[in-house]
Scaffold this motif. Structure first.
Motif, PDB file in Angstrom:
ATOM      1  N   ILE A   1       0.812  -1.204   0.000  1.00 60.62           N
ATOM      2  CA  ILE A   1       0.000   0.000   0.000  1.00 60.62           C
ATOM      3  C   ILE A   1       0.856   1.269   0.000  1.00 60.62           C
ATOM      4  CG2 ILE A   1      -1.768   1.254   1.309  1.00 60.62           C
ATOM      5  CD1 ILE A   1      -2.930  -1.397   2.111  1.00 60.62           C
ATOM      6  N   ARG A   2       2.138   1.145   0.274  1.00 62.35           N
ATOM      7  CA  ARG A   2       3.008   2.326   0.291  1.00 62.35           C
ATOM      8  C   ARG A   2       2.899   3.098  -1.012  1.00 62.35           C
ATOM      9  NH1 ARG A   2       8.659   0.362   2.347  1.00 62.35           N
ATOM     10  NH2 ARG A   2       8.995   0.508   0.120  1.00 62.35           N
ATOM     11  N   GLY A   3       3.021   4.419  -0.913  1.00 63.92           N
ATOM     12  CA  GLY A   3       2.827   5.297  -2.063  1.00 63.92           C
ATOM     13  C   GLY A   3       3.766   5.049  -3.216  1.00 63.92           C
ATOM     14  N   ASN A   4       5.060   4.850  -2.937  1.00 57.07           N
ATOM     15  CA  ASN A   4       5.993   4.739  -4.053  1.00 57.07           C
ATOM     16  C   ASN A   4       5.790   3.457  -4.853  1.00 57.07           C
ATOM     17  OD1 ASN A   4       6.957   3.246  -1.929  1.00 57.07           O
ATOM     18  ND2 ASN A   4       9.043   4.022  -2.030  1.00 57.07           N
ATOM     19  N   LEU A   5       5.275   2.401  -4.240  1.00 54.50           N
ATOM     20  CA  LEU A   5       4.985   1.180  -4.993  1.00 54.50           C
ATOM     21  C   LEU A   5       3.813   1.413  -5.934  1.00 54.50           C
ATOM     22  CD1 LEU A   5       5.704  -1.799  -5.414  1.00 54.50           C
ATOM     23  CD2 LEU A   5       3.956  -2.345  -3.727  1.00 54.50           C
ATOM     24  N   ILE A   6       2.814   2.129  -5.458  1.00 60.00           N
ATOM     25  CA  ILE A   6       1.660   2.439  -6.305  1.00 60.00           C
ATOM     26  C   ILE A   6       2.089   3.362  -7.439  1.00 60.00           C
ATOM     27  CG2 ILE A   6      -0.589   3.599  -6.330  1.00 60.00           C
ATOM     28  CD1 ILE A   6      -0.966   2.455  -3.459  1.00 60.00           C
ATOM     29  N   GLU A   7       2.923   4.357  -7.131  1.00 63.37           N
ATOM     30  CA  GLU A   7       3.427   5.248  -8.177  1.00 63.37           C
ATOM     31  C   GLU A   7       4.220   4.469  -9.223  1.00 63.37           C
ATOM     32  OE1 GLU A   7       5.666   8.242  -6.181  1.00 63.37           O
ATOM     33  OE2 GLU A   7       3.903   9.088  -5.212  1.00 63.37           O
ATOM     34  N   LEU A   8       4.998   3.510  -8.765  1.00 61.92           N
ATOM     35  CA  LEU A   8       5.772   2.688  -9.697  1.00 61.92           C
ATOM     36  C   LEU A   8       4.849   1.870 -10.593  1.00 61.92           C
ATOM     37  CD1 LEU A   8       8.546   1.673 -10.602  1.00 61.92           C
ATOM     38  CD2 LEU A   8       8.386  -0.071  -8.835  1.00 61.92           C
ATOM     39  N   ALA A   9       3.798   1.318 -10.022  1.00 65.06           N
ATOM     40  CA  ALA A   9       2.842   0.539 -10.816  1.00 65.06           C
ATOM     41  C   ALA A   9       2.150   1.418 -11.853  1.00 65.06           C
ATOM     42  CB  ALA A   9       1.811  -0.116  -9.893  1.00 65.06           C
ATOM     43  N   VAL A  10       1.749   2.609 -11.443  1.00 65.10           N
ATOM     44  CA  VAL A  10       1.107   3.532 -12.383  1.00 65.10           C
ATOM     45  C   VAL A  10       2.089   3.917 -13.486  1.00 65.10           C
ATOM     46  CG1 VAL A  10       0.157   5.865 -12.618  1.00 65.10           C
ATOM     47  CG2 VAL A  10      -0.578   4.402 -10.729  1.00 65.10           C
ATOM     48  N   ALA A  11       3.339   4.205 -13.108  1.00 64.52           N
ATOM     49  CA  ALA A  11       4.352   4.564 -14.104  1.00 64.52           C
ATOM     50  C   ALA A  11       4.581   3.420 -15.082  1.00 64.52           C
ATOM     51  CB  ALA A  11       5.658   4.946 -13.415  1.00 64.52           C
ATOM     52  N   PHE A  12       4.570   2.192 -14.593  1.00 68.38           N
ATOM     53  CA  PHE A  12       4.766   1.029 -15.459  1.00 68.38           C
ATOM     54  C   PHE A  12       3.620   0.900 -16.456  1.00 68.38           C
ATOM     55  CE2 PHE A  12       4.204  -3.464 -16.451  1.00 68.38           C
ATOM     56  CZ  PHE A  12       5.450  -3.756 -16.965  1.00 68.38           C
ATOM     57  N   VAL A  13       2.387   1.058 -15.983  1.00 68.77           N
ATOM     58  CA  VAL A  13       1.224   0.933 -16.866  1.00 68.77           C
ATOM     59  C   VAL A  13       1.223   2.046 -17.903  1.00 68.77           C
ATOM     60  CG1 VAL A  13      -1.306   1.056 -16.933  1.00 68.77           C
ATOM     61  CG2 VAL A  13      -0.171  -0.326 -15.189  1.00 68.77           C
ATOM     62  N   VAL A  14       1.491   3.282 -17.462  1.00 75.03           N
ATOM     63  CA  VAL A  14       1.536   4.406 -18.409  1.00 75.03           C
ATOM     64  C   VAL A  14       2.691   4.218 -19.388  1.00 75.03           C
ATOM     65  CG1 VAL A  14       1.948   6.891 -18.593  1.00 75.03           C
ATOM     66  CG2 VAL A  14       0.375   6.016 -16.869  1.00 75.03           C
ATOM     67  N   GLY A  15       3.829   3.730 -18.904  1.00 75.17           N
ATOM     68  CA  GLY A  15       4.964   3.470 -19.780  1.00 75.17           C
ATOM     69  C   GLY A  15       4.660   2.415 -20.826  1.00 75.17           C
ATOM     70  N   ALA A  16       3.967   1.365 -20.415  1.00 76.33           N
ATOM     71  CA  ALA A  16       3.597   0.307 -21.371  1.00 76.33           C
ATOM     72  C   ALA A  16       2.639   0.850 -22.424  1.00 76.33           C
ATOM     73  CB  ALA A  16       2.976  -0.867 -20.631  1.00 76.33           C
ATOM     74  N   ALA A  17       1.687   1.664 -21.997  1.00 74.20           N
ATOM     75  CA  ALA A  17       0.749   2.259 -22.955  1.00 74.20           C
ATOM     76  C   ALA A  17       1.483   3.211 -23.903  1.00 74.20           C
ATOM     77  CB  ALA A  17      -0.359   2.997 -22.214  1.00 74.20           C
ATOM     78  N   PHE A  18       2.435   3.975 -23.350  1.00 74.16           N
ATOM     79  CA  PHE A  18       3.197   4.902 -24.181  1.00 74.16           C
ATOM     80  C   PHE A  18       4.080   4.134 -25.167  1.00 74.16           C
ATOM     81  CE2 PHE A  18       6.784   7.736 -25.049  1.00 74.16           C
ATOM     82  CZ  PHE A  18       6.091   8.803 -25.588  1.00 74.16           C
ATOM     83  N   ALA A  19       4.671   3.038 -24.713  1.00 73.59           N
ATOM     84  CA  ALA A  19       5.500   2.219 -25.609  1.00 73.59           C
ATOM     85  C   ALA A  19       4.663   1.686 -26.773  1.00 73.59           C
ATOM     86  CB  ALA A  19       6.137   1.077 -24.833  1.00 73.59           C
ATOM     87  N   SER A  20       3.448   1.273 -26.475  1.00 75.37           N
ATOM     88  CA  SER A  20       2.557   0.799 -27.531  1.00 75.37           C
ATOM     89  C   SER A  20       2.221   1.927 -28.502  1.00 75.37           C
ATOM     90  CB  SER A  20       1.282   0.236 -26.910  1.00 75.37           C
ATOM     91  OG  SER A  20       0.363  -0.115 -27.905  1.00 75.37           O
ATOM     92  N   LEU A  21       1.982   3.114 -27.974  1.00 76.70           N
ATOM     93  CA  LEU A  21       1.680   4.269 -28.809  1.00 76.70           C
ATOM     94  C   LEU A  21       2.854   4.604 -29.727  1.00 76.70           C
ATOM     95  CD1 LEU A  21      -0.340   6.664 -29.314  1.00 76.70           C
ATOM     96  CD2 LEU A  21       1.004   7.903 -27.631  1.00 76.70           C
ATOM     97  N   VAL A  22       4.062   4.618 -29.178  1.00 74.97           N
ATOM     98  CA  VAL A  22       5.249   4.926 -29.970  1.00 74.97           C
ATOM     99  C   VAL A  22       5.480   3.848 -31.031  1.00 74.97           C
ATOM    100  CG1 VAL A  22       7.766   5.137 -29.865  1.00 74.97           C
ATOM    101  CG2 VAL A  22       6.354   6.338 -28.218  1.00 74.97           C
ATOM    102  N   LYS A  23       5.282   2.589 -30.656  1.00 75.46           N
ATOM    103  CA  LYS A  23       5.458   1.480 -31.609  1.00 75.46           C
ATOM    104  C   LYS A  23       4.475   1.615 -32.770  1.00 75.46           C
ATOM    105  CE  LYS A  23       4.975  -3.507 -31.936  1.00 75.46           C
ATOM    106  NZ  LYS A  23       3.656  -3.640 -32.558  1.00 75.46           N
ATOM    107  N   ASP A  24       3.212   1.923 -32.444  1.00 72.69           N
ATOM    108  CA  ASP A  24       2.208   2.080 -33.499  1.00 72.69           C
ATOM    109  C   ASP A  24       2.504   3.299 -34.375  1.00 72.69           C
ATOM    110  OD1 ASP A  24       0.960  -0.175 -32.578  1.00 72.69           O
ATOM    111  OD2 ASP A  24      -0.576   0.915 -31.432  1.00 72.69           O
ATOM    112  N   PHE A  25       3.001   4.376 -33.775  1.00 73.69           N
ATOM    113  CA  PHE A  25       3.383   5.553 -34.556  1.00 73.69           C
ATOM    114  C   PHE A  25       4.513   5.207 -35.518  1.00 73.69           C
ATOM    115  CE2 PHE A  25       6.025   9.324 -35.195  1.00 73.69           C
ATOM    116  CZ  PHE A  25       5.093  10.196 -35.742  1.00 73.69           C
ATOM    117  N   ALA A  26       5.498   4.473 -35.019  1.00 75.36           N
ATOM    118  CA  ALA A  26       6.616   4.079 -35.870  1.00 75.36           C
ATOM    119  C   ALA A  26       6.151   3.167 -36.997  1.00 75.36           C
ATOM    120  CB  ALA A  26       7.692   3.392 -35.036  1.00 75.36           C
TER     121      ALA A  26
END
Length: 138
Positions: free
Chosen positions: A9-34
């Motif tokens: 429940i600690r904040g930085n673990l949740i922030e890391l999870a959110v960053a991972f999900v947003v990063g994965a979505a962004f990676a997909s976006l960049v891949k599709d753009f390319a």
């Protein structure tokens, strides 16, 4: 079990999870753009952008170097897109935001520690300093 619950429940673990999900979505976006825009541009100037079929055979062993070449091109294109779309604008925005910050500390001329701007004496080496708001006497 309570320690594990606190860890999850600690904040930085949740922030890391959110960053991972947003990063994965962004990676997909960049891949599709390319795939949708950059690969056709490469095909216009350099022929086929997909080199996965390229291979060399030595003593009956096939080395599909085209797979690596395609991945390397995709990586370079992704890095360029991320730099110009994310890193550069973010850096400029941070510089613009920091421009208006008030300076509250300066270096002690004797020990080089950070001291308040209006300080008359360094808290670390106790040397007397001229406050930054006053002009030094000549």
């Amino acid at each position: 079990m309570g320690g594990f619950k606190k860890f999850l429940i600690r904040g930085n673990l949740i922030e890391l999870a959110v960053a991972f999900v947003v990063g994965a979505a962004f990676a997909s976006l960049v891949k599709d753009f390319a795939t949708a825009f950059i690969a056709p541009l490469i095909a216009l100037f350099g022929g086929e952008p997909d080199y996965t079929r390229l291979a060399v055979t030595i003593n009956g062993t096939k080395f599909p170097y085209g797979v690596f070449l395609t991945s390397a091109i995709a990586f370079l294109v992704t890095a360029v897109i991320v730099y110009f779309v994310v890193v550069l604008p973010t850096t400029k925005l941070i510089e613009r935001m920091d421009r208006h910050k008030e300076v509250t500390e300066r270096e002690c001329p004797q020990c080089l520690s950070d001291i308040p701007v209006k300080a008359r004496r360094c808290r670390y080496c106790t040397v007397e300093v001229v406050p930054a708001t006053e002009a030094p006497a000549t």
